[in-house]
Design a protein around this motif. Structure first.
Motif, PDB file in Angstrom:
ATOM      1  N   ASN A 266       0.844  -1.190   0.000  1.00  0.00           N
ATOM      2  CA  ASN A 266       0.000   0.000   0.000  1.00  0.00           C
ATOM      3  C   ASN A 266       0.883   1.244   0.000  1.00  0.00           C
ATOM      4  O   ASN A 266       1.053   1.918   1.006  1.00  0.00           O
ATOM      5  CB  ASN A 266      -0.893  -0.038   1.240  1.00  0.00           C
ATOM      6  N   GLU A 267       1.459   1.493  -1.165  1.00  0.00           N
ATOM      7  CA  GLU A 267       2.462   2.557  -1.276  1.00  0.00           C
ATOM      8  C   GLU A 267       2.213   3.382  -2.526  1.00  0.00           C
ATOM      9  O   GLU A 267       1.273   3.119  -3.290  1.00  0.00           O
ATOM     10  CB  GLU A 267       3.866   1.944  -1.320  1.00  0.00           C
ATOM     11  N   GLY A 268       3.048   4.372  -2.744  1.00  0.00           N
ATOM     12  CA  GLY A 268       2.893   5.246  -3.896  1.00  0.00           C
ATOM     13  C   GLY A 268       3.083   4.514  -5.215  1.00  0.00           C
ATOM     14  O   GLY A 268       3.602   3.396  -5.273  1.00  0.00           O
ATOM     15  N   MET A 269       2.632   5.167  -6.291  1.00  0.00           N
ATOM     16  CA  MET A 269       2.732   4.597  -7.631  1.00  0.00           C
ATOM     17  C   MET A 269       3.591   5.492  -8.501  1.00  0.00           C
ATOM     18  O   MET A 269       3.452   6.714  -8.477  1.00  0.00           O
ATOM     19  CB  MET A 269       1.339   4.448  -8.246  1.00  0.00           C
ATOM     20  N   ASP A 270       4.499   4.875  -9.246  1.00  0.00           N
ATOM     21  CA  ASP A 270       5.293   5.606 -10.230  1.00  0.00           C
ATOM     22  C   ASP A 270       5.682   4.618 -11.316  1.00  0.00           C
ATOM     23  O   ASP A 270       5.128   3.515 -11.387  1.00  0.00           O
ATOM     24  CB  ASP A 270       6.507   6.286  -9.587  1.00  0.00           C
ATOM     25  N   ARG A 271       6.629   5.001 -12.153  1.00  0.00           N
ATOM     26  CA  ARG A 271       6.939   4.144 -13.304  1.00  0.00           C
ATOM     27  C   ARG A 271       7.578   2.817 -12.914  1.00  0.00           C
ATOM     28  O   ARG A 271       7.663   1.907 -13.739  1.00  0.00           O
ATOM     29  CB  ARG A 271       7.830   4.880 -14.306  1.00  0.00           C
ATOM     30  N   GLU A 272       8.008   2.690 -11.642  1.00  0.00           N
ATOM     31  CA  GLU A 272       8.604   1.429 -11.209  1.00  0.00           C
ATOM     32  C   GLU A 272       7.812   0.750 -10.091  1.00  0.00           C
ATOM     33  O   GLU A 272       8.237  -0.280  -9.576  1.00  0.00           O
ATOM     34  CB  GLU A 272      10.043   1.664 -10.742  1.00  0.00           C
ATOM     35  N   HIS A 273       6.680   1.324  -9.698  1.00  0.00           N
ATOM     36  CA  HIS A 273       5.914   0.765  -8.590  1.00  0.00           C
ATOM     37  C   HIS A 273       4.435   0.648  -8.945  1.00  0.00           C
ATOM     38  O   HIS A 273       3.833   1.617  -9.419  1.00  0.00           O
ATOM     39  CB  HIS A 273       6.061   1.631  -7.333  1.00  0.00           C
ATOM     40  N   ASN A 274       3.871  -0.527  -8.695  1.00  0.00           N
ATOM     41  CA  ASN A 274       2.442  -0.761  -8.795  1.00  0.00           C
ATOM     42  C   ASN A 274       2.027  -1.461  -7.505  1.00  0.00           C
ATOM     43  O   ASN A 274       2.774  -2.310  -7.000  1.00  0.00           O
ATOM     44  CB  ASN A 274       2.125  -1.658 -10.008  1.00  0.00           C
ATOM     45  N   PRO A 275       0.876  -1.125  -6.914  1.00  0.00           N
ATOM     46  CA  PRO A 275       0.507  -1.738  -5.632  1.00  0.00           C
ATOM     47  C   PRO A 275       0.441  -3.257  -5.667  1.00  0.00           C
ATOM     48  O   PRO A 275       0.677  -3.923  -4.658  1.00  0.00           O
ATOM     49  CB  PRO A 275      -0.873  -1.138  -5.344  1.00  0.00           C
ATOM     50  N   GLU A 276       0.111  -3.812  -6.822  1.00  0.00           N
ATOM     51  CA  GLU A 276       0.079  -5.274  -7.008  1.00  0.00           C
ATOM     52  C   GLU A 276       1.191  -5.624  -7.983  1.00  0.00           C
ATOM     53  O   GLU A 276       1.251  -5.086  -9.081  1.00  0.00           O
ATOM     54  CB  GLU A 276      -1.287  -5.680  -7.568  1.00  0.00           C
ATOM     55  N   PHE A 277       2.088  -6.511  -7.587  1.00  0.00           N
ATOM     56  CA  PHE A 277       3.239  -6.809  -8.437  1.00  0.00           C
ATOM     57  C   PHE A 277       3.636  -8.274  -8.266  1.00  0.00           C
ATOM     58  O   PHE A 277       3.138  -8.980  -7.385  1.00  0.00           O
ATOM     59  CB  PHE A 277       4.415  -5.882  -8.110  1.00  0.00           C
ATOM     60  N   THR A 278       4.542  -8.728  -9.130  1.00  0.00           N
ATOM     61  CA  THR A 278       4.933 -10.134  -9.135  1.00  0.00           C
ATOM     62  C   THR A 278       6.373 -10.287  -8.658  1.00  0.00           C
ATOM     63  O   THR A 278       7.259  -9.578  -9.122  1.00  0.00           O
ATOM     64  CB  THR A 278       4.792 -10.731 -10.557  1.00  0.00           C
ATOM     65  N   MET A 279       6.554 -11.213  -7.728  1.00  0.00           N
ATOM     66  CA  MET A 279       7.881 -11.480  -7.168  1.00  0.00           C
ATOM     67  C   MET A 279       8.234 -12.956  -7.302  1.00  0.00           C
ATOM     68  O   MET A 279       7.375 -13.829  -7.219  1.00  0.00           O
ATOM     69  CB  MET A 279       7.913 -11.134  -5.679  1.00  0.00           C
ATOM     70  N   LEU A 280       9.510 -13.197  -7.508  1.00  0.00           N
ATOM     71  CA  LEU A 280      10.076 -14.529  -7.300  1.00  0.00           C
ATOM     72  C   LEU A 280      10.815 -14.489  -5.967  1.00  0.00           C
ATOM     73  O   LEU A 280      11.635 -13.594  -5.743  1.00  0.00           O
ATOM     74  CB  LEU A 280      11.065 -14.892  -8.411  1.00  0.00           C
ATOM     75  N   GLU A 281      10.522 -15.436  -5.089  1.00  0.00           N
ATOM     76  CA  GLU A 281      11.328 -15.601  -3.883  1.00  0.00           C
ATOM     77  C   GLU A 281      11.832 -17.039  -3.838  1.00  0.00           C
ATOM     78  O   GLU A 281      11.077 -17.984  -4.092  1.00  0.00           O
ATOM     79  CB  GLU A 281      10.532 -15.256  -2.621  1.00  0.00           C
ATOM     80  N   LEU A 282      13.119 -17.180  -3.525  1.00  0.00           N
ATOM     81  CA  LEU A 282      13.799 -18.476  -3.510  1.00  0.00           C
ATOM     82  C   LEU A 282      14.618 -18.593  -2.233  1.00  0.00           C
ATOM     83  O   LEU A 282      15.305 -17.635  -1.848  1.00  0.00           O
ATOM     84  CB  LEU A 282      14.727 -18.583  -4.727  1.00  0.00           C
ATOM     85  N   TYR A 283      14.574 -19.755  -1.598  1.00  0.00           N
ATOM     86  CA  TYR A 283      15.376 -20.022  -0.392  1.00  0.00           C
ATOM     87  C   TYR A 283      16.025 -21.388  -0.528  1.00  0.00           C
ATOM     88  O   TYR A 283      15.347 -22.370  -0.862  1.00  0.00           O
ATOM     89  CB  TYR A 283      14.492 -19.937   0.870  1.00  0.00           C
ATOM     90  N   VAL A 284      17.349 -21.412  -0.308  1.00  0.00           N
ATOM     91  CA  VAL A 284      18.126 -22.638  -0.493  1.00  0.00           C
ATOM     92  C   VAL A 284      18.951 -22.897   0.767  1.00  0.00           C
ATOM     93  O   VAL A 284      19.736 -22.027   1.197  1.00  0.00           O
ATOM     94  CB  VAL A 284      19.057 -22.535  -1.722  1.00  0.00           C
ATOM     95  N   ALA A 285      18.770 -24.060   1.344  1.00  0.00           N
ATOM     96  CA  ALA A 285      19.485 -24.415   2.572  1.00  0.00           C
ATOM     97  C   ALA A 285      20.970 -24.647   2.301  1.00  0.00           C
ATOM     98  O   ALA A 285      21.360 -25.055   1.195  1.00  0.00           O
ATOM     99  CB  ALA A 285      18.867 -25.674   3.184  1.00  0.00           C
ATOM    100  N   TYR A 286      21.788 -24.351   3.299  1.00  0.00           N
ATOM    101  CA  TYR A 286      23.237 -24.617   3.325  1.00  0.00           C
ATOM    102  C   TYR A 286      24.031 -23.736   2.360  1.00  0.00           C
ATOM    103  O   TYR A 286      25.165 -24.040   2.033  1.00  0.00           O
ATOM    104  CB  TYR A 286      23.523 -26.106   3.073  1.00  0.00           C
TER     105      TYR A 286
END
Length: 505
Positions: A266-286
């Motif tokens: 819930n933040e401002g909007m500009d050419r690099e920000h949209n309130p709804e966006f797509t992320m990849l998150e990855l976590y690797v043990a060791y």
């Protein structure tokens, strides 16, 4: 009541729509269903054009939207556009009889199916000689068609172009019809996400799903969207990140998990920000953040190679080389080299005064780390054009990252930048529950002091860490920003099919 037979022509509708509604009624009077249920397609336009030698004089069946019509009395030419391109069709009155008369009631924008044989006209254009024509959808609202004119100097002038950005984002369906290069951007977006998923799957990592509605939000510094669950009579938050849930899975025994997900801030909007966006998150043990730098280089260079068959592409006038290894710069060394600042040992007043001297918008109440972040964002980041990792950040900026193994006051964190844009963020993950608890407490103090983006205290996450999480590396990649770069788009709205917009007036 049979709604199909109702004639509805509102008094204030424009002339073109009124005419099309009249055509619609006339087609129905002729017992033609303007909205049939299916149609058998054998070829796309590009199949026919690319394989003309094999398909010449062969029968084919194609469906698409009429994009141009040239009527010549007893014969007509038209262009229809399908998913893969455009092709010309040729209709002859004496062959089609009543169907040809019905074609007179069809317009640019209507969707039709045609069956006929393939040939070349005298001008050499590959064309379908229509033997059967079926109306598949009568278009009520006319689409804007750009007209190209070459002036005396040889310059191309485009009239009636559907170019209004605001309108294009609101009516993406029309944008895709009229501006076919937009379709190419989103096809590339699909390929980029598929390439990422294929690469991670090949490493043996597991794609998982974590909650979108969360009783506590965390994993990033951001304000959440709040909603209310009626049955439980409790507030829930749209996730701002997946991090804490994914790391719970590492605690549970997974050694490599990832999620490509929608996050909401819930933040401002500009050419690099949209309130709804797509992320990849990855976590690797060791693994740790040094390993993750190597991994990110391999991942993104693999995506670029799959997309373009090369590793150097032109973006916004720059030739960007994605070949590993990428440049790596430590934040403390960078500040010392550029500004003579020691962000580990210099007094807070020195850091603050430097920012004020550079006319940055900082207050004396702002934390040292936030001022350092502001200096970096405003004075350094824009110059990081080629793929670059900036590593080793102040501890206050990264409450979920592990303390640096050699440098007090810093954490093992890096961010990746291309064309001055942050595209990824990664840590050696903090797995010490006592340290993590203290960091959360410090974040709560910051919240109470007015920092609305500080992390909330997550008691269950501390409990999970107390059961034991192995050393791990974590990564977040902003898919939208990566797609912006790889498709040469200047605004995040150009890579999100339906970006968030203000209500229409």
């Amino acid at each position: 009541m049979n709604c199909e037979n109702q004639k509805i022509v509102p008094e204030d509708i424009n002339v073109l729509i009124k005419r099309r509604l009249e055509e619609l009624e006339e087609l129905r009077r002729r017992n033609i269903n303007p909205y049939p249920y299916n149609y058998e397609v054998t070829h796309y336009s590009s199949d026919i054009i690319n394989n003309f030698a094999e398909l010449e004089n062969k029968n084919t069946s194609v469906a698409g939207r009429i994009m141009a019509i040239r009527r010549m009395g007893k014969a007509s030419f038209a262009h229809i556009m399908d998913f893969k391109g455009k092709i010309q069709i040729y209709l002859k009155a004496e062959e089609l009889n009543e169907t040809y008369d019905n074609f007179k009631l069809m317009d640019i924008g209507d969707i039709i199916g045609v069956k006929g044989f393939v040939f070349k006209t005298k001008t050499g254009e590959i064309t379908i000689h229509v033997k059967e024509l079926t109306l598949l959808c009568k278009s009520i609202r006319p689409i804007p068609i750009a007209k190209e004119v070459i002036d005396e100097q040889g310059n191309k002038i485009i009239y009636d172009q559907f170019a209004d950005k605001e309108l294009r984002y609101r009516q993406r369906y029309l944008d895709l019809i009229v501006n076919r290069h937009v379709m190419d951007v989103f096809l590339k977006r699909t390929l980029i996400i598929k390439s990422i998923r294929d690469f991670l799957d090949a490493q043996g990592y597991y794609e998982v799903e974590t909650p979108i509605l969360q009783p506590l939000y965390g994993g990033a510094a951001a304000r959440p969207f709040v909603t209310h669950h009626r049955a439980l009579d409790m507030n829930l938050f749209l996730r701002i990140a997946d991090e804490l849930y994914l790391k719970r899975l590492i605690v549970g025994g997974f050694e490599g998990v990832y999620e490509i997900s929608k996050d909401f801030r819930n933040e401002g909007m500009d050419r690099e920000h949209n309130p709804e966006f797509t992320m990849l998150e990855l976590y690797v043990a060791y693994k740790d953040y040094i390993w993750m730098m190597d991994f990110v280089e391999k991942l993104i260079s693999n995506v670029v190679q799959k997309l373009y068959k090369k590793l150097t592409i032109e973006v916004e006038g720059h030739l960007i080389d994605f070949s590993p290894p990428w440049k790596r710069l430590s934040m403390p060394d960078l500040f010392k080299e550029k500004f003579g600042l020691d962000i580990i040992n210099d007094d807070d007043k020195i850091i603050y005064q430097f920012a004020k001297d550079k006319e940055l918008d900082v207050e004396s109440s702002l934390s040292r780390a936030k001022i350092i972040d502001e200096i970096f964002s405003e004075l350094i980041q824009k110059d990081l054009i080629q793929p670059t990792f900036i590593y080793d950040y102040p501890i206050e900026l990264s409450p979920l990252a592990k303390r640096h193994r050699e440098k007090p006051g810093l954490v093992e964190r890096f961010e990746g930048f291309i064309l001055g844009r942050e595209i990824c963020n990664a840590f050696s993950e903090l797995n010490d529950p006592i340290d993590q608890k203290q960091r959360f407490i410090e974040q709560v103090k910051m919240r109470n002091a007015g920092d609305e983006e500080a992390h909330v205290y997550d008691e269950d996450y501390i409990r999970a860490l107390e059961y034991g999480m192995p050393p791990a590396a974590g990564l977040g990649i902003g898919i939208d920003r990566l797609v912006m770069i790889l498709t040469n788009q200047h605004s995040i709205r150009d890579v999100i099919l339906f970006p968030t917009m203000r209500p229409e007036k």
